[in-house]
Motif scaffolding. Structure first.
Motif, PDB file in Angstrom:
ATOM      1  N   SER A  20      30.098 112.368  29.915  1.00 49.04           N
ATOM      2  CA  SER A  20      31.230 112.139  30.810  1.00 49.04           C
ATOM      3  C   SER A  20      31.699 110.695  30.657  1.00 49.04           C
ATOM      4  O   SER A  20      31.026 109.862  30.050  1.00 49.04           O
ATOM      5  CB  SER A  20      30.821 112.403  32.253  1.00 49.04           C
ATOM      6  OG  SER A  20      29.882 111.415  32.648  1.00 49.04           O
ATOM      7  N   VAL A  21      32.852 110.394  31.232  1.00 51.62           N
ATOM      8  CA  VAL A  21      33.383 109.034  31.176  1.00 51.62           C
ATOM      9  C   VAL A  21      32.429 108.083  31.874  1.00 51.62           C
ATOM     10  O   VAL A  21      32.188 106.964  31.414  1.00 51.62           O
ATOM     11  CB  VAL A  21      34.797 108.988  31.809  1.00 51.62           C
ATOM     12  CG1 VAL A  21      35.299 107.566  31.902  1.00 51.62           C
ATOM     13  CG2 VAL A  21      35.760 109.847  31.024  1.00 51.62           C
ATOM     14  N   ALA A  22      31.846 108.522  32.979  1.00 53.00           N
ATOM     15  CA  ALA A  22      30.898 107.677  33.709  1.00 53.00           C
ATOM     16  C   ALA A  22      29.663 107.382  32.850  1.00 53.00           C
ATOM     17  O   ALA A  22      29.139 106.258  32.863  1.00 53.00           O
ATOM     18  CB  ALA A  22      30.495 108.350  35.017  1.00 53.00           C
ATOM     19  N   GLN A  23      29.184 108.357  32.109  1.00 49.21           N
ATOM     20  CA  GLN A  23      28.032 108.142  31.236  1.00 49.21           C
ATOM     21  C   GLN A  23      28.368 107.167  30.106  1.00 49.21           C
ATOM     22  O   GLN A  23      27.563 106.317  29.749  1.00 49.21           O
ATOM     23  CB  GLN A  23      27.541 109.477  30.663  1.00 49.21           C
ATOM     24  CG  GLN A  23      26.892 110.380  31.684  1.00 49.21           C
ATOM     25  CD  GLN A  23      26.597 111.752  31.126  1.00 49.21           C
ATOM     26  OE1 GLN A  23      27.356 112.272  30.319  1.00 49.21           O
ATOM     27  NE2 GLN A  23      25.490 112.352  31.564  1.00 49.21           N
ATOM     28  N   ILE A  24      29.576 107.277  29.553  1.00 53.86           N
ATOM     29  CA  ILE A  24      29.991 106.349  28.490  1.00 53.86           C
ATOM     30  C   ILE A  24      30.113 104.944  29.049  1.00 53.86           C
ATOM     31  O   ILE A  24      29.654 103.970  28.449  1.00 53.86           O
ATOM     32  CB  ILE A  24      31.322 106.814  27.855  1.00 53.86           C
ATOM     33  CG1 ILE A  24      31.129 108.139  27.118  1.00 53.86           C
ATOM     34  CG2 ILE A  24      31.865 105.751  26.916  1.00 53.86           C
ATOM     35  CD1 ILE A  24      32.403 108.764  26.628  1.00 53.86           C
ATOM     36  N   GLU A  25      30.691 104.814  30.254  1.00 51.16           N
ATOM     37  CA  GLU A  25      30.830 103.495  30.875  1.00 51.16           C
ATOM     38  C   GLU A  25      29.454 102.896  31.163  1.00 51.16           C
ATOM     39  O   GLU A  25      29.226 101.709  30.928  1.00 51.16           O
ATOM     40  CB  GLU A  25      31.634 103.605  32.171  1.00 51.16           C
ATOM     41  CG  GLU A  25      31.871 102.265  32.824  1.00 51.16           C
ATOM     42  CD  GLU A  25      32.666 102.352  34.113  1.00 51.16           C
ATOM     43  OE1 GLU A  25      32.893 101.292  34.705  1.00 51.16           O
ATOM     44  OE2 GLU A  25      33.042 103.470  34.518  1.00 51.16           O
ATOM     45  N   ALA A  26      28.531 103.699  31.659  1.00 47.77           N
ATOM     46  CA  ALA A  26      27.177 103.209  31.928  1.00 47.77           C
ATOM     47  C   ALA A  26      26.503 102.755  30.640  1.00 47.77           C
ATOM     48  O   ALA A  26      25.811 101.740  30.605  1.00 47.77           O
ATOM     49  CB  ALA A  26      26.352 104.303  32.610  1.00 47.77           C
ATOM     50  N   TRP A  27      26.715 103.476  29.574  1.00 47.80           N
ATOM     51  CA  TRP A  27      26.134 103.081  28.289  1.00 47.80           C
ATOM     52  C   TRP A  27      26.732 101.760  27.819  1.00 47.80           C
ATOM     53  O   TRP A  27      26.028 100.876  27.346  1.00 47.80           O
ATOM     54  CB  TRP A  27      26.378 104.175  27.250  1.00 47.80           C
ATOM     55  CG  TRP A  27      25.849 103.797  25.898  1.00 47.80           C
ATOM     56  CD1 TRP A  27      24.568 103.881  25.473  1.00 47.80           C
ATOM     57  CD2 TRP A  27      26.603 103.248  24.816  1.00 47.80           C
ATOM     58  NE1 TRP A  27      24.473 103.424  24.188  1.00 47.80           N
ATOM     59  CE2 TRP A  27      25.697 103.022  23.754  1.00 47.80           C
ATOM     60  CE3 TRP A  27      27.933 102.919  24.640  1.00 47.80           C
ATOM     61  CZ2 TRP A  27      26.100 102.488  22.548  1.00 47.80           C
ATOM     62  CZ3 TRP A  27      28.327 102.386  23.425  1.00 47.80           C
ATOM     63  CH2 TRP A  27      27.420 102.172  22.397  1.00 47.80           C
TER      64      TRP A  27
END
Length: 146
Positions: free
Chosen positions: A28-35
Protein backbone atom coordinates in the motif's frame (compact mmCIF):
# COMPACT_ATOMS: atom_id res chain seq x y z
CA UNK A 1 13.33 -47.49 -11.40
CA UNK A 2 14.60 -45.04 -14.06
CA UNK A 3 11.76 -45.94 -16.44
CA UNK A 4 9.21 -45.22 -13.69
CA UNK A 5 10.62 -41.70 -13.16
CA UNK A 6 10.55 -40.96 -16.87
CA UNK A 7 6.97 -42.16 -17.26
CA UNK A 8 5.73 -40.14 -14.26
CA UNK A 9 7.51 -36.97 -15.51
CA UNK A 10 5.98 -37.40 -18.95
CA UNK A 11 2.42 -37.75 -17.62
CA UNK A 12 2.59 -34.70 -15.28
CA UNK A 13 2.96 -32.03 -17.97
CA UNK A 14 0.29 -29.29 -18.17
CA UNK A 15 -0.85 -26.81 -20.78
CA UNK A 16 -0.47 -23.06 -20.30
CA UNK A 17 -4.21 -22.72 -19.56
CA UNK A 18 -3.91 -25.16 -16.64
CA UNK A 19 -0.98 -23.38 -14.98
CA UNK A 20 -1.79 -21.12 -12.03
CA UNK A 21 0.37 -18.35 -10.73
CA UNK A 22 0.60 -17.29 -7.10
CA UNK A 23 -1.36 -14.16 -6.12
CA UNK A 24 0.52 -10.89 -6.55
CA UNK A 25 0.38 -8.65 -3.47
CA UNK A 26 1.42 -5.02 -3.96
CA UNK A 27 2.31 -2.84 -0.98
CA UNK A 28 0.00 0.00 0.00
CA UNK A 29 1.02 3.65 -0.22
CA UNK A 30 1.39 3.72 3.56
CA UNK A 31 3.74 0.72 3.45
CA UNK A 32 5.86 2.37 0.73
CA UNK A 33 5.99 5.61 2.73
CA UNK A 34 7.01 3.71 5.87
CA UNK A 35 9.75 1.96 3.93
CA UNK A 36 11.02 5.26 2.48
CA UNK A 37 11.08 6.90 5.91
CA UNK A 38 12.65 4.00 7.76
CA UNK A 39 14.55 1.45 5.74
CA UNK A 40 16.06 3.81 3.18
CA UNK A 41 16.86 6.54 5.72
CA UNK A 42 15.42 9.26 3.54
CA UNK A 43 13.63 12.25 4.98
CA UNK A 44 10.55 13.19 2.99
CA UNK A 45 9.42 16.82 2.92
CA UNK A 46 6.49 17.74 5.12
CA UNK A 47 4.51 20.90 5.79
CA UNK A 48 5.93 22.86 8.73
CA UNK A 49 2.61 23.71 10.38
CA UNK A 50 -1.05 24.50 9.81
CA UNK A 51 -2.71 25.12 6.50
CA UNK A 52 -3.12 27.97 4.04
CA UNK A 53 -6.87 28.17 4.55
CA UNK A 54 -8.01 31.78 4.74
CA UNK A 55 -4.63 33.19 3.74
CA UNK A 56 -3.71 34.99 0.53
CA UNK A 57 -1.85 32.95 -2.04
CA UNK A 58 0.13 35.98 -3.23
CA UNK A 59 3.22 37.10 -1.32
CA UNK A 60 5.07 40.36 -1.79
CA UNK A 61 8.85 40.52 -1.53
CA UNK A 62 8.56 42.42 1.77
CA UNK A 63 6.61 39.57 3.37
CA UNK A 64 9.28 36.99 2.54
CA UNK A 65 12.61 36.25 4.19
CA UNK A 66 14.57 37.70 1.27
CA UNK A 67 14.13 41.27 2.49
CA UNK A 68 15.78 42.69 -0.63
CA UNK A 69 13.47 41.88 -3.47
CA UNK A 70 13.82 38.81 -5.64
CA UNK A 71 16.68 37.36 -7.65
CA UNK A 72 20.31 38.36 -7.60
CA UNK A 73 21.85 41.73 -8.17
CA UNK A 74 22.84 42.30 -11.80
CA UNK A 75 26.44 41.60 -12.58
CA UNK A 76 28.89 39.07 -13.92
CA UNK A 77 28.80 35.76 -12.06
CA UNK A 78 31.54 33.16 -11.88
CA UNK A 79 31.73 31.29 -15.21
CA UNK A 80 29.14 33.49 -16.91
CA UNK A 81 29.58 34.34 -20.57
CA UNK A 82 29.82 37.87 -21.82
CA UNK A 83 27.03 39.63 -23.68
CA UNK A 84 26.23 38.32 -27.16
CA UNK A 85 27.84 40.17 -30.02
CA UNK A 86 27.02 39.05 -33.56
CA UNK A 87 29.97 38.15 -35.74
CA UNK A 88 30.30 40.26 -38.87
CA UNK A 89 30.32 38.80 -42.37
CA UNK A 90 33.65 37.27 -43.37
CA UNK A 91 33.25 37.66 -47.10
CA UNK A 92 35.38 39.62 -49.47
CA UNK A 93 33.73 41.21 -52.50
CA UNK A 94 35.16 40.08 -55.79
CA UNK A 95 34.95 37.55 -58.57
CA UNK A 96 33.63 34.14 -57.57
CA UNK A 97 35.22 30.85 -58.60
CA UNK A 98 34.88 29.43 -62.06
CA UNK A 99 31.43 28.35 -63.09
CA UNK A 100 31.28 24.59 -63.64
CA UNK A 101 28.91 23.52 -66.36
CA UNK A 102 29.35 19.76 -66.24
CA UNK A 103 27.95 17.52 -68.94
CA UNK A 104 27.41 19.01 -72.37
CA UNK A 105 26.62 16.54 -75.17
CA UNK A 106 28.48 18.74 -77.66
CA UNK A 107 31.78 18.97 -75.75
CA UNK A 108 31.84 15.95 -73.37
CA UNK A 109 33.81 12.90 -74.49
CA UNK A 110 32.83 9.30 -73.64
CA UNK A 111 35.52 7.37 -71.70
CA UNK A 112 35.13 3.74 -72.84
CA UNK A 113 37.77 2.41 -70.40
CA UNK A 114 35.71 3.54 -67.37
CA UNK A 115 32.29 2.68 -68.79
CA UNK A 116 30.58 -0.56 -67.81
CA UNK A 117 27.59 -2.48 -69.15
CA UNK A 118 25.21 -0.35 -67.02
CA UNK A 119 27.09 2.98 -66.80
CA UNK A 120 28.70 5.42 -69.21
CA UNK A 121 31.52 7.81 -68.18
CA UNK A 122 32.09 11.18 -69.82
CA UNK A 123 35.02 13.58 -69.51
CA UNK A 124 33.56 17.09 -69.57
CA UNK A 125 35.24 20.09 -71.17
CA UNK A 126 35.38 21.96 -67.82
CA UNK A 127 37.45 19.18 -66.15
CA UNK A 128 34.61 17.40 -64.36
CA UNK A 129 33.37 13.90 -65.10
CA UNK A 130 29.82 12.65 -65.51
CA UNK A 131 28.61 9.08 -65.04
CA UNK A 132 25.22 8.07 -66.41
CA UNK A 133 23.85 4.92 -64.75
CA UNK A 134 21.12 2.66 -66.15
CA UNK A 135 19.19 -0.25 -64.64
CA UNK A 136 19.64 -2.34 -67.76
CA UNK A 137 22.75 -2.83 -69.89
CA UNK A 138 23.32 0.04 -72.32
CA UNK A 139 26.92 -0.71 -73.36
CA UNK A 140 27.14 -4.09 -75.07
CA UNK A 141 27.96 -5.67 -78.40
CA UNK A 142 25.35 -7.38 -80.50
CA UNK A 143 25.93 -10.73 -82.17
CA UNK A 144 26.97 -8.86 -85.31
CA UNK A 145 29.75 -7.08 -83.35
CA UNK A 146 28.19 -3.61 -83.17
Amino acid sequence: MFAALVSSAATSSASAAQLTLPALHLPSVAQIEAWLRGAAGWVLPSQESGSAAGKSHNASSTSTRSGSGNGRAPGHGKGALGAYTPVGAKTVPGVSGLLRKGFDPKTSTRVAAKSTATSTWYQNADGTVTRKVSETPVNYRTTSGD
